[in-house]
Motif scaffolding. Structure first.
Motif, PDB file in Angstrom:
ATOM      1  N   THR A 100       0.383  -1.099   0.068  1.00 26.92           N
ATOM      2  CA  THR A 100      -0.073   0.083  -0.476  1.00 26.92           C
ATOM      3  C   THR A 100       0.918   0.565  -0.222  1.00 26.92           C
ATOM      4  O   THR A 100       1.754   1.574   0.130  1.00 26.92           O
ATOM      5  CB  THR A 100      -0.734  -0.162   1.548  1.00 26.92           C
ATOM      6  N   TYR A 104      -0.879  11.918   1.313  1.00 26.71           N
ATOM      7  CA  TYR A 104      -1.532  13.017   2.549  1.00 26.71           C
ATOM      8  C   TYR A 104      -0.365  14.116   1.932  1.00 26.71           C
ATOM      9  O   TYR A 104       0.075  14.673   1.745  1.00 26.71           O
ATOM     10  CB  TYR A 104      -1.262  11.941   3.837  1.00 26.71           C
ATOM     11  N   PRO A 134      -9.432  -3.780   5.810  1.00 29.86           N
ATOM     12  CA  PRO A 134      -9.211  -3.209   4.611  1.00 29.86           C
ATOM     13  C   PRO A 134      -9.433  -1.552   4.253  1.00 29.86           C
ATOM     14  O   PRO A 134      -9.228  -0.783   4.768  1.00 29.86           O
ATOM     15  CB  PRO A 134     -10.748  -3.435   3.968  1.00 29.86           C
ATOM     16  N   LEU A 135      -9.062  -1.621   3.282  1.00 29.10           N
ATOM     17  CA  LEU A 135      -8.124  -0.087   2.808  1.00 29.10           C
ATOM     18  C   LEU A 135      -8.897   0.799   2.949  1.00 29.10           C
ATOM     19  O   LEU A 135      -8.377   1.910   3.581  1.00 29.10           O
ATOM     20  CB  LEU A 135      -8.477  -0.062   0.754  1.00 29.10           C
ATOM     21  N   HIS A 136     -10.236   0.677   2.374  1.00 28.48           N
ATOM     22  CA  HIS A 136     -11.175   1.763   2.808  1.00 28.48           C
ATOM     23  C   HIS A 136     -11.626   2.259   4.863  1.00 28.48           C
ATOM     24  O   HIS A 136     -11.486   3.205   5.004  1.00 28.48           O
ATOM     25  CB  HIS A 136     -13.558   1.988   2.708  1.00 28.48           C
ATOM     26  N   ASP A 137     -11.305   1.301   5.111  1.00 28.40           N
ATOM     27  CA  ASP A 137     -10.854   1.321   6.931  1.00 28.40           C
ATOM     28  C   ASP A 137      -9.784   1.678   6.732  1.00 28.40           C
ATOM     29  O   ASP A 137     -10.313   2.845   8.011  1.00 28.40           O
ATOM     30  CB  ASP A 137     -11.737   0.011   7.506  1.00 28.40           C
ATOM     31  N   VAL A 139      -7.634   3.757   5.697  1.00 24.28           N
ATOM     32  CA  VAL A 139      -8.090   5.244   4.999  1.00 24.28           C
ATOM     33  C   VAL A 139      -8.632   6.207   5.787  1.00 24.28           C
ATOM     34  O   VAL A 139      -8.427   7.611   6.746  1.00 24.28           O
ATOM     35  CB  VAL A 139      -8.085   6.064   3.337  1.00 24.28           C
ATOM     36  N   ASP A 140     -10.008   5.389   7.050  1.00 24.20           N
ATOM     37  CA  ASP A 140     -11.036   6.354   7.724  1.00 24.20           C
ATOM     38  C   ASP A 140      -9.840   6.369   8.923  1.00 24.20           C
ATOM     39  O   ASP A 140     -10.485   7.300  10.191  1.00 24.20           O
ATOM     40  CB  ASP A 140     -11.835   5.007   8.227  1.00 24.20           C
ATOM     41  N   LEU A 157      -4.950   9.449   0.780  1.00 27.94           N
ATOM     42  CA  LEU A 157      -4.976   8.584  -0.691  1.00 27.94           C
ATOM     43  C   LEU A 157      -4.207   7.316  -0.592  1.00 27.94           C
ATOM     44  O   LEU A 157      -2.723   7.943  -0.103  1.00 27.94           O
ATOM     45  CB  LEU A 157      -4.477   9.365  -2.399  1.00 27.94           C
ATOM     46  N   ARG A 160      -3.417   0.524  -3.149  1.00 28.13           N
ATOM     47  CA  ARG A 160      -2.679  -1.330  -2.623  1.00 28.13           C
ATOM     48  C   ARG A 160      -2.692  -2.176  -3.890  1.00 28.13           C
ATOM     49  O   ARG A 160      -4.153  -2.041  -4.448  1.00 28.13           O
ATOM     50  CB  ARG A 160      -4.347  -2.140  -1.485  1.00 28.13           C
TER      51      ARG A 160
END
Length: 164
Positions: A100, A104, A134-137, A139-140, A157, A160
């Motif tokens: 990944t 930023y 997981p990627l979305h989580d 970034v959150d 941003l 992965r």
């Protein structure tokens, strides 16, 4: 404007940033900004090549599949709008499958009570702490637990590479 410059070209990121810099100089009086432009390309045997150019932006952060974080330090070129005659440079780094890369803004790491290096260290620790998400989580989690004081804009941003 950057999207338009990228639309039908396969030029290096540095070339696109140079064209963007020239366009900004021609059409606006207030055009000083930082930027980072990157492209990930398939390479050989399940690896990927990250190509990027930076205009005064913080370094990308690479998270390997074994959850090791390291900054891809390279001398940043001048921000856009400072001096269009200065050359822009490209940088490359090989990425393994399942890695990944995180881009930023400085708003994610800067805090008036700490040096920038402290923010970078805290971000690297945060990245390794949440690496399995997981990627979305992921970034959150970076946005929710960032090391800055939250008074500047934050953009993140994360990309992965496929595991296979």
């Amino acid at each position: 404007m950057q999207r338009a410059l990228l639309y039908d070209q396969r030029t290096p990121p540095s070339t696109v940033l140079a064209h963007l810099d020239q366009a900004l100089e021609a059409i606006t009086d207030q055009h000083v900004t930082t930027a980072c432009l990157a492209r990930i390309e398939p390479a050989q045997q399940g690896t990927w090549t990250l190509r990027w150019s930076t205009a005064g932006h913080p370094p990308p952060l690479l998270l390997t599949p074994d959850h090791q974080a390291r900054y891809l330090h390279a001398d940043p070129d001048l921000p856009l709008g400072v001096d269009v005659t200065q050359p822009r440079n490209d940088h490359t780094h090989t990425m393994p499958a399942g890695a990944t890369v995180i881009f930023y803004t400085d708003g994610l790491i800067e805090h008036p009570k700490h040096p920038v290096e402290t923010g970078l260290e805290r971000l690297a620790a945060l990245v390794t702490e949440h690496a399995a998400l997981p990627l979305h989580d992921f970034v959150d989690a970076l946005a929710d637990h960032h090391p800055s004081n939250g008074h500047d804009d934050i953009a993140i941003l994360a990309l992965r590479t496929p595991r296979t």
